[in-house]
Write an enzyme that holds these catalytic residues in place. Structure first.
Site, PDB file in Angstrom:
ATOM      1  N   GLY A  15       0.786  -1.231   0.000  1.00  0.00           N
ATOM      2  CA  GLY A  15       0.000   0.000   0.000  1.00  0.00           C
ATOM      3  C   GLY A  15       0.817   1.280   0.000  1.00  0.00           C
ATOM      4  N   HIS A 109       1.502   0.552 -13.005  1.00  0.00           N
ATOM      5  CA  HIS A 109       2.280  -0.665 -13.278  1.00  0.00           C
ATOM      6  C   HIS A 109       3.771  -0.297 -13.328  1.00  0.00           C
ATOM      7  CE1 HIS A 109       3.025  -4.695 -14.709  1.00  0.00           C
ATOM      8  NE2 HIS A 109       3.854  -4.181 -15.589  1.00  0.00           N
ATOM      9  N   ASP A 145      -2.858  -5.085 -17.968  1.00  0.00           N
ATOM     10  CA  ASP A 145      -1.952  -3.937 -18.084  1.00  0.00           C
ATOM     11  C   ASP A 145      -2.009  -3.270 -19.459  1.00  0.00           C
ATOM     12  OD1 ASP A 145      -1.097  -4.318 -15.443  1.00  0.00           O
ATOM     13  OD2 ASP A 145       0.398  -5.776 -16.065  1.00  0.00           O
TER      14      ASP A 145
HETATM   15  C1  GAR Z   1       3.758  -1.316  -7.291  1.00  0.00           C
HETATM   16  O1  GAR Z   1       5.065  -1.357  -7.790  1.00  0.00           O
HETATM   17  C2  GAR Z   1       2.758  -1.356  -8.436  1.00  0.00           C
HETATM   18  O2  GAR Z   1       3.183  -0.648  -9.574  1.00  0.00           O
HETATM   19  C3  GAR Z   1       2.694  -2.840  -8.713  1.00  0.00           C
HETATM   20  O3  GAR Z   1       2.695  -3.436  -7.444  1.00  0.00           O
HETATM   21  C4  GAR Z   1       3.425  -2.602  -6.530  1.00  0.00           C
HETATM   22  C5  GAR Z   1       2.540  -2.334  -5.337  1.00  0.00           C
HETATM   23  O4  GAR Z   1       3.229  -1.652  -4.330  1.00  0.00           O
HETATM   24  N1  GAR Z   1       1.519  -3.162  -9.477  1.00  0.00           N
HETATM   25  C6  GAR Z   1       1.475  -4.123 -10.401  1.00  0.00           C
HETATM   26  O5  GAR Z   1       2.419  -4.848 -10.644  1.00  0.00           O
HETATM   27  C7  GAR Z   1       0.129  -4.267 -11.121  1.00  0.00           C
HETATM   28  N2  GAR Z   1       0.274  -5.015 -12.305  1.00  0.00           N
HETATM   29  P1  GAR Z   1       2.416  -0.937  -3.162  1.00  0.00           P
HETATM   30  O6  GAR Z   1       1.447  -1.963  -2.585  1.00  0.00           O
HETATM   31  O7  GAR Z   1       3.490  -0.560  -2.160  1.00  0.00           O
HETATM   32  O8  GAR Z   1       1.718   0.267  -3.746  1.00  0.00           O
END
Ligand code: GAR
Length: 187
Positions: A15, A109, A145
């Site tokens: 998050g 992403h 995506d």
């Molecule tokens: C982030 O790097 C986001 O871009 C990626 O997951 C991570 C979540 O981090 N999302 C994806 O890969 C979606 N395809 P967070 O929970 O600390 O925001």
């Protein structure tokens, strides 16, 4: 700003992007207010942020996609949510959900889309000896995506880059790019 757009954020994990959205949304002129946080993972650390910042939240299991989407729509409609942000949400939403919701949905992403869609982005980028990577905020459609790109930020990859250092480097940019993208949509 008086009439902020009622927004829901979907998460699955830590998050950190949610935190950047919460902080931005507390600024007077930021266009959205976060009225609801939904996690499909009961252990998501991001749920602690909901508690800390006093934002309504729900855990909704996504083991059954139809039930998940139906329950989400119920919670979303109940609160008159008009905008949905996916922030580290690791499920694909169906076409039906996207059209039943009927308002904008955006996602972040950690790659320069259309390159490196899907999971394990950073290891694949390093394996391919890319010199650059980055992050992308885009509108969501029912394919993984894809959907129209809103903003992207490029970062360079050092010779000694590791998966973890690249992830951290890109996350720092994500935390700026996500709020900027929301401003650019509603300006
Ligand atoms: C982030 O790097 C986001 O871009 C990626 O997951 C991570 C979540 O981090 N999302 C994806 O890969 C979606 N395809 P967070 O929970 O600390 O925001």
């Amino acid at each position: 700003m008086v009439n902020k757009i009622k927004t829901c954020v979907f998460i699955s994990g830590k998050g950190s992007n949610l935190l950047s959205l919460i902080k931005s949304s507390r600024e007077y002129n930021f266009p959205i207010k976060i009225n609801l946080i939904i996690s499909n993972n009961i252990k998501a650390k991001g749920l602690n942020l909901a508690k800390k910042y006093n934002i309504p939240y729900r855990f909704i299991s996504s083991k059954n996609q139809k039930n998940f989407e139906r329950n989400c729509l119920y919670e979303i409609k109940k609160r008159k949510i008009r905008f949905l942000c996916l922030a580290g949400f690791m499920k694909i939403l169906s076409n039906k959900f996207i059209s039943d919701f009927g308002y904008k949905i955006i996602n972040i992403h950690p790659s320069l889309l259309p390159k490196y869609k899907g999971l394990n982005t950073h290891s694949r980028v390093l394996k391919h000896k890319e010199r650059y990577s980055g992050c992308t905020v885009h509108f969501v459609d029912a394919k993984l995506d894809s959907g129209r790109i809103i903003l992207q930020k490029k970062v360079s990859i050092d010779k000694r880059e590791t998966k973890n250092s690249l992830k951290q480097k890109i996350l720092l940019q994500e935390h700026k790019l996500y709020p900027q993208s929301i401003i650019s949509i509603f300006k």
